[in-house]
Write a protein that holds these residues in place. Structure first.
Motif, PDB file in Angstrom:
ATOM      1  N   VAL A  69       0.841  -1.208   0.000  1.00 44.62           N
ATOM      2  CA  VAL A  69       0.000   0.000   0.000  1.00 44.62           C
ATOM      3  C   VAL A  69       0.869   1.248   0.000  1.00 44.62           C
ATOM      4  N   VAL A  70       1.887   1.279   0.849  1.00 45.47           N
ATOM      5  CA  VAL A  70       2.766   2.454   0.911  1.00 45.47           C
ATOM      6  C   VAL A  70       3.500   2.634  -0.414  1.00 45.47           C
ATOM      7  N   GLU A 111      -4.825   9.649   0.147  1.00 43.04           N
ATOM      8  CA  GLU A 111      -3.696  10.472  -0.286  1.00 43.04           C
ATOM      9  C   GLU A 111      -2.477  10.081   0.543  1.00 43.04           C
ATOM     10  N   TYR A 112      -1.337  10.011  -0.134  1.00 43.01           N
ATOM     11  CA  TYR A 112      -0.089   9.652   0.537  1.00 43.01           C
ATOM     12  C   TYR A 112       0.485  10.869   1.238  1.00 43.01           C
ATOM     13  N   LEU A 113       0.930  10.653   2.464  1.00 44.08           N
ATOM     14  CA  LEU A 113       1.558  11.733   3.216  1.00 44.08           C
ATOM     15  C   LEU A 113       3.067  11.541   3.155  1.00 44.08           C
ATOM     16  N   ALA A 114       3.743  12.466   2.546  1.00 39.64           N
ATOM     17  CA  ALA A 114       5.202  12.345   2.378  1.00 39.64           C
ATOM     18  C   ALA A 114       5.895  12.457   3.719  1.00 39.64           C
ATOM     19  N   ARG A 147       1.597   6.805  -6.695  1.00 38.64           N
ATOM     20  CA  ARG A 147       0.386   7.415  -7.263  1.00 38.64           C
ATOM     21  C   ARG A 147      -0.041   8.698  -6.557  1.00 38.64           C
ATOM     22  N   LYS A 148       0.379   8.896  -5.335  1.00 41.37           N
ATOM     23  CA  LYS A 148       0.032  10.065  -4.519  1.00 41.37           C
ATOM     24  C   LYS A 148      -1.421  10.002  -4.043  1.00 41.37           C
ATOM     25  N   THR A 149      -2.388   9.953  -4.963  1.00 40.88           N
ATOM     26  CA  THR A 149      -3.793   9.802  -4.575  1.00 40.88           C
ATOM     27  C   THR A 149      -4.390   8.664  -5.406  1.00 40.88           C
ATOM     28  N   LEU A 150      -5.357   7.947  -4.769  1.00 45.64           N
ATOM     29  CA  LEU A 150      -5.931   6.787  -5.452  1.00 45.64           C
ATOM     30  C   LEU A 150      -7.259   6.435  -4.786  1.00 45.64           C
ATOM     31  N   SER A 151      -8.221   5.993  -5.612  1.00 45.80           N
ATOM     32  CA  SER A 151      -9.504   5.558  -5.057  1.00 45.80           C
ATOM     33  C   SER A 151      -9.349   4.180  -4.426  1.00 45.80           C
TER      34      SER A 151
END
Length: 724
Positions: A668-669, A721-724, A675-679
C-alpha cells in the motif's frame, strides 16, 4: 492396276445425293403421328417405319416452316399418352404400398424408354427449331412436362406416390427391410418430373422431423447418455447412407440439420446434465463423441461450462474432505491426470477447454484457504524423502515433481506453501532424510521457474549451507586427527546461516561433558578459520547414535540430543524420578515431558515408567528397561518433538498471516507513494496484481486504517492520499 509400291490403297465411292422431293405436308404429318403412336404403344409395327424416312420428314417440315405445328402435334400426342398412363395408374391405388410403387416404377420405365425412342426421330426439330426458340421445351422435356401436368391433375395419384415413398422410408428407419431400388427409381421419376424438389422433398424432411422428434423425446428418457450418443451417431450414418442410396445427396445437409435439432439441440439440457457421469467415469470415447456433436451444433460453450463445473465440484470434495487430508494431493493428482486425459483424448486439446480445466482447478484448490498449499508442501516432502522410488513404473521422479507443482501453480496462497516448504525442507536436511540433493535442487529449480528467484532465495541458501558444512567437516576431521587430546566423539556439525533457516525454539539443556568438550573443539576450529562470526548452538534438531547394552543384546539407538542426554544419565543410576532428570539436565518441563514420553510410552520403550500410565507426571519414576528387545540392531527412537503437529501448523499459519499484514502495508505504501492519490477500488486492483496471495477487502481496510493511524495516509474525498 495394282500399286507398284506394295501398299494397299483405300478407295471410297461416294453415293450420289438424291434429289430432294417436295414433301406432301399432310402425308408427312400423318406419317409422323402414326409413328409416334406406334412407339408409344410399343407396337410391333413400329419397325415398319424407316428412321431415315421419318427423320427426312421432320427435316422437311421444319424447313417448310412447320416447326411450331410439329411441336404442337407432339405436345398433343404426349398429352393423350400421359393422361392414359396416369389414368391407368389411378386404378391401382388400392394396392399395398410396395406393389403400388412397382406399378409406378413400371410406368416410369415404360414412359421414359419410349420417350428415348421418339427423341431421335425428332432430333432435327430440337436442333433447328427448339434451340432457336428460348423457352421452348425439347421433345424429351415436352414428354416429361405432360406427364407432370397429368400427375398434378390427379393429385390423389401424386399424393399416393409421395405417401408410399414416405411410408417405406419411415419403415426403413424403424428397422424394416425395404426394396431400395423401388425407392431409388421413384425418387428418380419425381426428380425428372420436377415433383421432388417441388413438394416431395419438403414432405420427406417434414416426415423426418416428426419421426426424429418422437424418437428423441422417447429415447432421451430410456437410454443412458452414452447409448443415446451412439444412437445419434448411428442415425446420422444411416441417413447419409440413405441419401447415397436413393434420397439424393442434396438431402444430406437438411437431414443432418434435422437430426441435430431433434436429437441433440432439443435435449441439450438433459445431455449436459448426463455429461457429469461420463466425466466421473472418464468415458473418453463417449465424451469425444459428445464433443464432436456439440462442435457440430455450436454447443461447445455449454459443454465447457459443464467440464469446468464438474472439475470445480468434484475437486472441491477432495479438498474439503478433512477426514482424508493426507490423501488430498494424491487424489487431486489422479483427478487432474484423468481430466487432462479427457482434454487431450476427447476434447482435442481445445484452448477453451484447457482454460476451463485451469479455472476449475483454481476454483477447487482455493475453495479451502491455505490448506492445499500446506498439503502440497508435505506431499513434496514425502516424494523427496523417497527420491527415485517415488516415481511410478511409467513416470520418472521429474514427472512426479512436475505433476505436484502443477497443482501448486493453481494455488493462490503461495506464501503459505513457501513457509511450510521451507520448514519441512529444513527438517529434511537437518535430519538427513533427503533421498538425494540432486532431487532437492531439481525441485527448487522448478519452483524458481514458477515463482521467480526471490521466492527460492532462502531455499537455495539452505542447500548451499549443507554443501559448505560438508566441506567444513572435512577440514575439521583433519584438524581433530592432528590433535592428540581430542574429545573422542564422532561429531558432525551443520553451520547454518540464520537468515536462510526457519527459527526453532531453543531449549536450554545441560549436556554431558564429552559433548561440551566436542562443541568447544569445533568452535575453536571454526572461529580460527572465520574470524568475526558468532556460533549459536541449537540442539533441538540434533540427533545422536547411542550404543546401549541390554541384557538381551546390544543395540544402537538413533535418538535426539535430548533423548541421548537422558539415556546417558542411566549409566550412573538404575532409576531416576522426573525431578531427578529435570535437575540433572535443566530441560524445560514441557519439552522434558515430551522427551520422556518418547522413551517410555512410544513404540520403542527403552525406559520403564512407574506407575504405568499414558501421561508423564512429576511423580513418575523411570528405570532402564532390561527386558527391551528388537529385531533390528539400529533402532530409531521416535523423535516426537520433531514431528509436525496441528500446533506447528497453526503457528506457521499465524506467522504467514502476520507476514501478509506486513506485505500489505508495504505494498500500500509503495503504491501510494508512486500514485500520490488513489480511489479505494483502484488501490484494491493494484494490490491484487502485486501480492502473491488473495487479498480480502476486510484485511485491506484494517491495514489502511493502521496506516492512517500511523500517518502514512489520509482520507480524501475520492479515496486516499499519501503523506510524504
Amino acid at each position: 492396276m495394282p500399286a507398284t509400291d506394295g501398299k494397299k490403297r483405300l478407295t471410297v465411292r461416294l453415293k450420289s445425293t438424291p434429289q430432294k422431293q417436295t414433301p406432301d405436308n399432310r402425308q408427312d404429318v400423318e406419317l409422323l403421328r402414326q409413328a409416334v403412336r406406334a412407339i408409344q404403344a410399343g407396337s410391333s409395327n413400329s419397325h415398319k417405319f424407316s428412321l431415315e424416312v421419318l427423320f427426312s420428314s421432320v427435316q422437311g417440315q421444319v424447313e417448310a416452316q412447320q416447326g411450331p405445328a410439329l411441336h404442337a402435334l407432339l405436345d398433343a400426342e404426349f398429352s393423350v399418352w400421359a393422361a392414359a398412363e396416369v389414368a391407368a395408374l389411378a386404378t391401382h391405388l388400392a394396392l399395398d404400398t410396395t406393389t403400388f410403387l412397382q406399378r409406378v416404377v413400371a410406368l416410369w420405365e415404360h414412359y421414359s424408354h419410349h420417350l428415348d425412342l421418339i427423341r431421335p426421330v425428332f432430333l432435327y426439330l430440337d436442333r433447328a427449331y427448339v434451340v432457336g426458340k428460348p423457352g421452348t421445351l425439347s421433345v424429351f422435356q415436352l414428354g416429361l412436362q405432360q406427364l407432370r401436368c397429368h400427375m398434378e391433375a390427379l393429385p390423389h395419384v401424386h399424393n399416393r406416390i409421395v405417401d408410399s415413398l414416405l411410408q417405406l422410408v419411415e419403415a426403413e428407419r424403424s428397422g424394416e427391410a425395404v426394396t431400395r431400388h423401388l425407392l431409388k427409381h421413384t425418387v428418380a421419376m419425381l426428380t425428372n418430373l420436377r415433383l421432388y424438389e417441388d413438394g416431395a422433398r419438403d414432405m420427406l424432411l417434414s416426415s423426418a422431423t416428426q419421426y426424429y422428434s418422437r424418437e428423441g423425446s422417447t429415447l432421451i428418457n430410456e437410454l443412458d447418455l452414452a447409448a443415446y450418443l451412439v444412437h445419434c451417431e448411428r442415425r446420422l450414418a444411416e441417413e447419409y447412407d440413405r441419401c447415397e442410396a436413393y434420397l439424393g445427396l442434396s438431402l444430406r445437409r437438411p437431414l443432418k440439420s434435422i437430426l441435430d435439432q431433434c436429437l441433440l439441440e432439443a435435449h441439450m439440457s438433459s445431455i449436459l446434465d448426463g455429461t457429469r457421469q461420463l466425466l466421473a467415469s472418464c468415458q473418453e470415447q463417449d465424451l469425444g463423441r459428445l464433443y464432436s456433436m456439440c462442435n457440430r451444433i455450436g454447443a461447445l460453450a455449454g459443454l465447457r461450462l459443464v467440464y469446468r463445473g464438474y472439475i470445480r465440484s468434484a475437486g472441491s470434495e477432495f479438498v474439503t474432505d478433512e477426514h482424508k487430508e493426507d490423501e488430498m494431493v494424491a487424489r487431486m493428482l489422479r483427478f487432474r491426470r484423468d481430466m487432462q486425459s479427457v482434454l487431450h483424448n476427447s476434447f482435442a486439446n481445445h484452448a477453451d477447454f484447457a482454460l476451463a480445466l485451469k479455472e476449475g482447478f483454481e476454483a477447487c484448490l482455493n475453495s479451502r484457504a491455505d490448506k492445499p498449499a500446506e498439503l502440497i508442501a508435505k506431499y513434496l516432502d514425502s516424494i523427496l524423502r523417497r527420491g527415485s522410488k517415488a516415481g511410478a513404473q511409467d513416470s520418472s521422479l521429474e514427472e512426479v515433481l512436475d505433476a505436484a507443482l502443477a497443482l501448486f501453480r493453481y494455488v493462490q496462497g503461495k506464501d503459505v506453501f513457501e513457509a511450510f516448504y521451507k520448514r519441512i525442507l529444513s527438517r529434511r536436511l537437518l535430519m538427513g532424510r533427503s533421498a538425494s540433493m540432486d532431487a532437492e535442487k531439481l525441485c527448487i529449480s522448478k519452483i524458481k521457474a514458477e515463482c521467480g528467484p526471490q521466492f527460492t532465495n532462502q531455499l537455495e541458501g539452505m542447500l548451499k549451507d549443507i554443501e559448505i558444512s560438508s566441506d567444513i567437516m572435512s577440514g575439521y576431521k583433519q584438524y581433530v586427527a592432528a590433535q592428540p587430546a581430542s574429545a573422542g566423539v564422532d561429531m558432525n556439525v551443520l553451520v547454518l546461516t540464520s537468515g536462510f533457516w526457519p527459527s526453532y525454539r531453543a531449549f536450554e539443556c545441560l549436556l554431558p561433558s564429552e559433548l561440551l568438550r566436542a562443541q568447544k573443539e569445533f568452535a575453536d576450529y571454526y572461529l580460527s578459520k572465520h574470524g568475526g562470526r558468532k556460533l549459536a548452538w541449537h540442539g533441538t534438531s540434533s540427533n545422536c547414535v547411542v550404543r546401549a547394552h541390554f541384557p538381551l543384546g546390544v543395540k544402537e539407538l538413533q535418538a535426539s540430543l535430548h533423548q541421548a542426554t537422558i539415556l546417558l544419565l542411566f549409566n550412573e543410576s538404575e532409576q531416576l524420578s522426573f525431578s531427578d532428570v529435570q535437575a540433572a539436565i535443566k530441560l524445560e518441563e514441557t519439552e522434558l515431558r515430551r522427551t520422556l514420553a518418547s522413551l517410555s510410552l512410544a513404540k520403542e520403550k527403552v525406559l520403564r515408567k512407574e506407575p504405568a500410565g499414558s501421561d508423564i507426571s512429576p511423580k513418575d519414576v523411570f528405570r532402564f528397561n532390561e527386558k527391551y528387545t528388537s529385531k533390528l540392531y539400529r533402532v530409531k527412537i521416535n523423535n516426537l518433538q520433531m514431528q509436525d503437529s496441528d500446533e506447528d501448523s497453526k503457528k506457521t499459519n499465524e506467522q504467514v498471516l502476520q507476514d501478509r499484514f506486513h506485505q500489505i502495508d508495504a505494498a500500500v505504501v509503495r503504491i501510494m507513494k508512486m500514485r500520490k492519490t488513489l480511489s479505494h477500488n483502484l488501490l484494491l486492483g493494484e494490490l491484487a496484481s502485486q501480492l502473491r496471495f488473495p487479498v480480502g477487502q476486510s484485511d485491506v481496510k484494517k491495514r489502511i486504517e493502521s496506516l492512517i493511524d500511523r500517518e502514512y495516509l489520509q482520507r480524501v474525498e475520492h479515496g486516499y492520499e499519501y503523506l510524504a
